[in-house]
Design a protein around this motif. Structure first.
Motif, PDB file in Angstrom:
ATOM      1  N   ALA A 543       0.824  -1.210   0.000  1.00  0.00           N
ATOM      2  CA  ALA A 543       0.000   0.000   0.000  1.00  0.00           C
ATOM      3  C   ALA A 543       0.860   1.261   0.000  1.00  0.00           C
ATOM      4  CB  ALA A 543      -0.912  -0.005   1.225  1.00  0.00           C
ATOM      5  N   GLY A 544       2.187   1.070  -0.085  1.00  0.00           N
ATOM      6  CA  GLY A 544       3.107   2.212  -0.127  1.00  0.00           C
ATOM      7  C   GLY A 544       3.299   2.890   1.221  1.00  0.00           C
ATOM      8  N   THR A 545       3.043   2.155   2.323  1.00  0.00           N
ATOM      9  CA  THR A 545       3.150   2.810   3.637  1.00  0.00           C
ATOM     10  C   THR A 545       4.016   2.021   4.624  1.00  0.00           C
ATOM     11  OG1 THR A 545       1.174   1.650   4.461  1.00  0.00           O
ATOM     12  CG2 THR A 545       0.846   3.851   3.490  1.00  0.00           C
ATOM     13  N   LEU A 546       4.448   2.755   5.647  1.00  0.00           N
ATOM     14  CA  LEU A 546       5.069   2.184   6.842  1.00  0.00           C
ATOM     15  C   LEU A 546       4.120   2.492   7.988  1.00  0.00           C
ATOM     16  CD1 LEU A 546       8.486   4.025   6.430  1.00  0.00           C
ATOM     17  CD2 LEU A 546       7.966   1.699   5.637  1.00  0.00           C
ATOM     18  N   GLU A 547       4.298   1.732   9.061  1.00  0.00           N
ATOM     19  CA  GLU A 547       3.464   2.027  10.222  1.00  0.00           C
ATOM     20  C   GLU A 547       4.335   2.739  11.265  1.00  0.00           C
ATOM     21  OE1 GLU A 547       1.287  -1.422  12.139  1.00  0.00           O
ATOM     22  OE2 GLU A 547       2.656  -0.714  13.752  1.00  0.00           O
ATOM     23  N   GLU A 555      -2.344   4.977  19.479  1.00  0.00           N
ATOM     24  CA  GLU A 555      -2.672   4.454  18.150  1.00  0.00           C
ATOM     25  C   GLU A 555      -1.452   4.447  17.232  1.00  0.00           C
ATOM     26  OE1 GLU A 555      -5.676   3.410  17.346  1.00  0.00           O
ATOM     27  OE2 GLU A 555      -6.630   4.021  19.261  1.00  0.00           O
ATOM     28  N   LYS A 556      -1.472   3.468  16.301  1.00  0.00           N
ATOM     29  CA  LYS A 556      -0.472   3.477  15.242  1.00  0.00           C
ATOM     30  C   LYS A 556      -1.007   4.340  14.098  1.00  0.00           C
ATOM     31  CE  LYS A 556      -0.411  -1.352  16.292  1.00  0.00           C
ATOM     32  NZ  LYS A 556      -0.966  -2.632  15.912  1.00  0.00           N
ATOM     33  N   GLN A 557      -0.118   4.776  13.229  1.00  0.00           N
ATOM     34  CA  GLN A 557      -0.625   5.433  12.020  1.00  0.00           C
ATOM     35  C   GLN A 557       0.233   5.057  10.832  1.00  0.00           C
ATOM     36  OE1 GLN A 557      -0.140   9.758  12.176  1.00  0.00           O
ATOM     37  NE2 GLN A 557       0.676   9.535  14.226  1.00  0.00           N
ATOM     38  N   ASP A 558      -0.421   5.067   9.629  1.00  0.00           N
ATOM     39  CA  ASP A 558       0.303   4.730   8.403  1.00  0.00           C
ATOM     40  C   ASP A 558       0.922   5.992   7.834  1.00  0.00           C
ATOM     41  OD1 ASP A 558      -0.270   2.046   8.581  1.00  0.00           O
ATOM     42  OD2 ASP A 558      -2.205   2.280   7.561  1.00  0.00           O
ATOM     43  N   VAL A 559       2.165   5.836   7.381  1.00  0.00           N
ATOM     44  CA  VAL A 559       2.894   6.974   6.819  1.00  0.00           C
ATOM     45  C   VAL A 559       3.417   6.536   5.459  1.00  0.00           C
ATOM     46  CG1 VAL A 559       4.891   8.465   7.136  1.00  0.00           C
ATOM     47  CG2 VAL A 559       3.625   7.657   9.131  1.00  0.00           C
ATOM     48  N   PRO A 560       3.206   7.336   4.418  1.00  0.00           N
ATOM     49  CA  PRO A 560       3.750   6.969   3.103  1.00  0.00           C
ATOM     50  C   PRO A 560       5.260   6.759   3.203  1.00  0.00           C
ATOM     51  CG  PRO A 560       2.268   8.839   2.902  1.00  0.00           C
ATOM     52  CD  PRO A 560       2.408   8.566   4.370  1.00  0.00           C
ATOM     53  N   VAL A 561       5.762   5.741   2.526  1.00  0.00           N
ATOM     54  CA  VAL A 561       7.179   5.372   2.642  1.00  0.00           C
ATOM     55  C   VAL A 561       8.098   6.575   2.462  1.00  0.00           C
ATOM     56  CG1 VAL A 561       9.031   3.972   1.633  1.00  0.00           C
ATOM     57  CG2 VAL A 561       6.727   3.019   1.865  1.00  0.00           C
ATOM     58  N   ALA A 562       7.784   7.395   1.470  1.00  0.00           N
ATOM     59  CA  ALA A 562       8.673   8.515   1.144  1.00  0.00           C
ATOM     60  C   ALA A 562       8.631   9.609   2.206  1.00  0.00           C
ATOM     61  CB  ALA A 562       8.288   9.096  -0.222  1.00  0.00           C
ATOM     62  N   GLU A 563       7.621   9.560   3.090  1.00  0.00           N
ATOM     63  CA  GLU A 563       7.480  10.662   4.051  1.00  0.00           C
ATOM     64  C   GLU A 563       7.945  10.314   5.460  1.00  0.00           C
ATOM     65  OE1 GLU A 563       3.493  12.276   3.746  1.00  0.00           O
ATOM     66  OE2 GLU A 563       3.766  12.289   1.562  1.00  0.00           O
TER      67      GLU A 563
END
Ligand code: ATP
Ligand code: MG
Ligand code: MG
Ligand code: MG
Length: 569
Positions: A543-547, A555-563
């Protein structure tokens, strides 16, 4: 750092002999290991934090203009004989002999060594003021080493010593050190209070301790609800106005720390240096017609023996006189002598009621001068007694008349002192003044418990999962946890890439590339207390994300890999 190549020495079980949370977590997180009582090895994970604390202390000391030196840990007895402390220091001083039979000690502090250095190196008032500091290993043979590095026998201290041509100059540096200490403890992210401390025993004119507030602290500190007044309990007792206090409960009438006037009187009467020997006064019995108490017991500082107060010193002063037996002491204070712990009753002197003139001084015959409320009991005093003492001070108005006093527990992490000319006189440390005359220097000394700070920080920053480091002293600021990387090349590769990127940006990063179950890795990173965590998984990458999860976040949150990087900043 790659976790697969790093000593992650975490433990699930809470070690049985660790009483307080920081000690438990430092063992469980693999920061320290015990070698013997009060002696600890710092493992790689713990050492990283210790070094970061040191760095902050060093940077702020350098900023203040202090000059770093490094003195030997082992010190020759001659210097201590010169200052008089070879015989006075007591059991905490580890004395030893070399192969020629010469006496040495392992330094518990360095006033003598620095004074010797400065008297040899400095010769003119023009070179003053000068402030020298070191970050170095100390040894104190503590009666009860405990709580891990909190009260160790071998520990790391930052100690500084300043030298001055006059009292004004000492005062300036003292204030500068006070500000420097605040800057240090602010950067360390500690909730702390500077408090006035009693400097009587050392003979200096001012002293402040810096306490980290924590229920596990060994000291009581007293502060006002409505003003800046804050003092350790010994100092508070010395200045608190007598008067409307509720009478102490139980049999014992008063428990007291002697004030300065009393100390002087005792010293003069008994021909001893009471500042060094007398720790506590116990006064018991009905007051007589003139308001004097019957029995007076002097509890000596734990390091002193009966020889320090010889019977002949008392003869003619206090008659009749009894040296108390254990039973008598126990009767007097209403609890077992042995249970008093560090305030040992090994040297009681009990003076009978007819020793009125001594009791006059000891009790303050006219009562007005009698500023006595409590003692600095250590933890193992039966609680009922501590509560009695609390009742006496808590709820009083403060010395400045504003607010009421509260008592909290504190961990002493720093201590600053105006020493005046105690050491410089004893050791003849002089410079030439403006008139070309030889002048004794004034001195200040300033200590910080560097290794104790690591434990104190954990006392304030933890939850049921483990440590929660502030960024400034976290062993690693960011953890990257890769899931199933050994099976998934894209996860492994994304882990490496982020690892490099964050390192380039200046972060201390731990890449958890171990071949362990995700739950094990998460639990370890939380126990170790790393403030920021990224998780890299195949699903996320698709999905192009890291957690991302901050150590304090719910809470966890998803962050775009590049960001990932901009996200951290
Ligand atoms: P404490 O009251 O805790 O015994 P202290 O008043 O004897 O400490 P100082 O002589 O003022 O200690 O030394 C400066 C600092 O060194 C203290 O403020 C404390 O932070 C640290 N320190 C002293 N003793 C120990 C110890 N046994 N283990 C770790 N740190 C210590
Ligand atoms: Mg001590
Ligand atoms: Mg102390
Ligand atoms: Mg101290």
């Amino acid at each position: 750092m790659r976790a697969s190549r790093y000593l992650i020495a975490t433990q699930k079980e809470t070690p049985a002999d660790a009483e307080i949370i920081s000690h438990q977590l430092m063992l469980r997180a693999g920061m320290i290991r015990k070698l013997a009582a009060g002696l600890y090895t710092w493992l790689p994970m713990g050492l990283r934090t210790l070094r970061k604390v040191e760095r902050i202390v060093r940077e702020e000391m350098d900023k203040s203009g202090a000059q770093e030196v490094l003195m030997p840990a082992v010190q020759p007895a001659e210097l201590w004989q010169e200052s008089g402390r070879w015989t006075q220091y007591g059991g905490e001083l580890l004395r030893m002999k070399d192969r020629h039979g010469r006496d040495f000690c392992f330094g518990p502090t360095h006033e003598e060594v620095i004074t010797d250095l400065v008297r040899n190196e400095l010769s003119s008032y023009k070179e003053l003021p000068a402030n020298f500091y070191q970050i170095q290993t100390k040894f104190r043979d503590e009666r009860r080493p405990r709580f891990g590095v909190m009260r160790a026998r071998e520990f790391i201290m930052k100690d500084a010593y300043s030298f001055h041509i006059n009292a004004e100059s000492l005062d300036e540096t003292y204030q500068l050190m006070h500000r420097t200490y605040c800057a240090i403890f602010d950067r360390l992210g500690l909730d702390y209070r500077p408090v006035q401390a009693d400097s009587g025993a050392i003979g200096g004119s001012a002293s402040h301790e810096f306490h980290v507030l924590a229920s596990s602290g060994e000291d009581d500190i007293v502060f006002s609800t409505d003003s800046d007044y804050a003092a350790n309990i010994e100092k508070a007792e010395a200045v608190a106005p007598a008067g409307e206090r509720p009478a102490p409960a139980e049999e014992m009438k008063e428990v007291a720390t002697p004030d300065q006037r009393t100390i002087e009187a005792i010293s003069a009467f008994l021909n001893i240096d009471a500042t060094r020997t007398v720790k506590t006064l116990l006064v018991k019995g009905e007051a007589d017609d003139e308001g004097r108490s019957g029995l007076v017991a002097l509890i000596l500082r734990g390091d002193h023996t009966l020889n320090d107060i010889k019977a002949e010193n008392l003869a003619g002063v206090a008659e009749p006189l009894t040296m108390a037996t254990d039973e008598e002491i126990e009767q007097t204070i209403g609890c077992k002598a042995g249970s008093i712990g560090p305030v040992r009753l090994n040297v009681p002197v009990i003076v009978d009621r007819s020793a009125a003139h001594l009791a006059d001084f000891v009790c303050g015959a006219n009562r007005e001068g009698y500023h006595l409320t409590g003692v600095n009991w250590e933890r193992d005093v039966p609680l009922a007694r501590v509560e009695d003492l609390r009742n006496v001070v808590e709820g009083d108005r403060s010395p400045d008349g504003k607010g009421t006093l509260e008592i909290r527990r504190g961990i002493e992490v720093g201590h600053i002192f105006k020493l005046g000319n105690k050491y410089s006189t004893a050791m003849n440390a002089t410079v030439l003044d403006e008139n070309g005359k030889s002048a004794i220097m004034d001195m200040g000394c300033y200590g910080i418990g560097v290794s104790r700070i690591v434990a104190a920080s954990i006392e304030q920053n933890h939850d049921d999962k483990g440590i929660i480091w502030p960024d400034a002293i976290a062993p690693f600021q960011v953890a990257i946890v890769t899931l199933n990387a050994h099976k998934s090349p894209i996860v492994a590769e994304a882990g490496e890439k982020l690892y490099e990127q964050l390192r380039q940006a200046g972060y201390d990063v731990l890449l958890d590339d171990r071949n362990e179950r995700p739950g094990v890795k998460f639990a370890d990173m939380e126990l170790i207390g790393i403030p920021h965590r990224f998780v890299i998984s195949e699903r996320g990458l698709a999905a192009g994300t890291l957690e991302y999860k901050g150590r304090r976040d719910e809470e966890k949150q998803d962050v775009p890999v590049a960001e990932a990087l901009p996200f951290l900043v």
